[in-house]
Design an enzyme around this catalytic site. Sequence first.
Site, PDB file in Angstrom:
ATOM      1  N   PRO A  93      -6.268  -5.029  15.714  1.00 58.98           N
ATOM      2  CA  PRO A  93      -7.485  -5.722  15.273  1.00 58.98           C
ATOM      3  C   PRO A  93      -8.590  -4.787  14.789  1.00 58.98           C
ATOM      4  CG  PRO A  93      -6.702  -6.641  17.349  1.00 58.98           C
ATOM      5  CD  PRO A  93      -5.896  -5.404  17.092  1.00 58.98           C
ATOM      6  N   GLU A 120      -1.170  -6.176  26.116  1.00 60.55           N
ATOM      7  CA  GLU A 120      -2.621  -6.045  25.949  1.00 60.55           C
ATOM      8  C   GLU A 120      -3.008  -4.925  24.988  1.00 60.55           C
ATOM      9  OE1 GLU A 120      -5.313  -7.890  27.152  1.00 60.55           O
ATOM     10  OE2 GLU A 120      -3.662  -9.271  27.483  1.00 60.55           O
ATOM     11  N   ARG A 158       7.428  -6.397  -3.002  1.00 64.82           N
ATOM     12  CA  ARG A 158       7.476  -7.229  -4.211  1.00 64.82           C
ATOM     13  C   ARG A 158       6.831  -6.549  -5.406  1.00 64.82           C
ATOM     14  NH1 ARG A 158       3.170 -10.290  -5.477  1.00 64.82           N
ATOM     15  NH2 ARG A 158       4.464 -12.043  -6.161  1.00 64.82           N
ATOM     16  N   ASP A 173      -1.039 -12.015 -10.069  1.00 62.79           N
ATOM     17  CA  ASP A 173      -1.357 -12.371  -8.691  1.00 62.79           C
ATOM     18  C   ASP A 173      -2.856 -12.383  -8.465  1.00 62.79           C
ATOM     19  OD1 ASP A 173       1.296 -12.525  -8.001  1.00 62.79           O
ATOM     20  OD2 ASP A 173       1.399 -10.487  -7.204  1.00 62.79           O
TER      21      ASP A 173
END
Length: 271
Positions: A93, A120, A158, A173
């Site tokens: 995060p 954790e 890709r 895109d």
Amino acid sequence: MRIDVVTLFPEMFGVVRDLGVTGRAHAQGRWSLHAWNPRDFTHDIHRTVDDRPYGGGPGMVMMAAPLEAAVGAAQAARAAQGLAPAPVALLAPVGKRYDQAGAEALAASDGLILICGRYEGVDQRFIERCVTHEISLGDFVLSGGEIAALAVIDAAVRLLPGVLNDGDSALQDSFNDTLSGLLDSPHYTRPEVYEGASVPAPLLSGHHANIARWRRERSLALTVTRRPELIESARAQGWLTLADERYLAELAGEPLPEPKKKRRFSKPKTA
């Protein structure tokens, strides 16, 4: 491009290795995937990879030694192929937000080693000793880094040459520089009329300039509604044309004045 993944669940990566365009590209040898399970680098009968956190608190923390040994094995395998040491990226995060530019940079490289945390978190000493980058998909928490790693891999693979059937597909895109970093316009296919809804007339006109302008305007309208910060970024980069700015002003109900036409002066007649 070679991708190494340190994960407790190697079987999850069959999704990108075996299926879809990434699976076809893997079978063609355009990229390779190698998974390393930290449990294979433990030395106790239970193959322990986690323990209770110092200081107390809920959950368990992944131990440094099995992770570091797995990374060492991955680096050694890469060296045996003649590859330079790879960046080591932890899905976390606190990481830098992964975006299209990050996917393009990865696709242009020899690859990297992805660390998929669980529980954790991961012992900070491993991070300080081995991790060179930290990557996040957004402001939410997953059960582990595997799903995030799959997204990182798919977005990059890709973009490799020859992976998509139409080489120009990736250029259209969302977030691509060819679209000024904006969202892509809506798409339509057959039938021409579906449940009473018709394909927009400009797309049926065959007039390439009109089609291009329609798509640009739809891209601008969608972006200013859903992701206005991308408009500001494109403006700061100098990617918006005067026609773009006029259209955005019209959407906002504040149309820009038309530029004044230059007056032409005729030369005085000579006798």
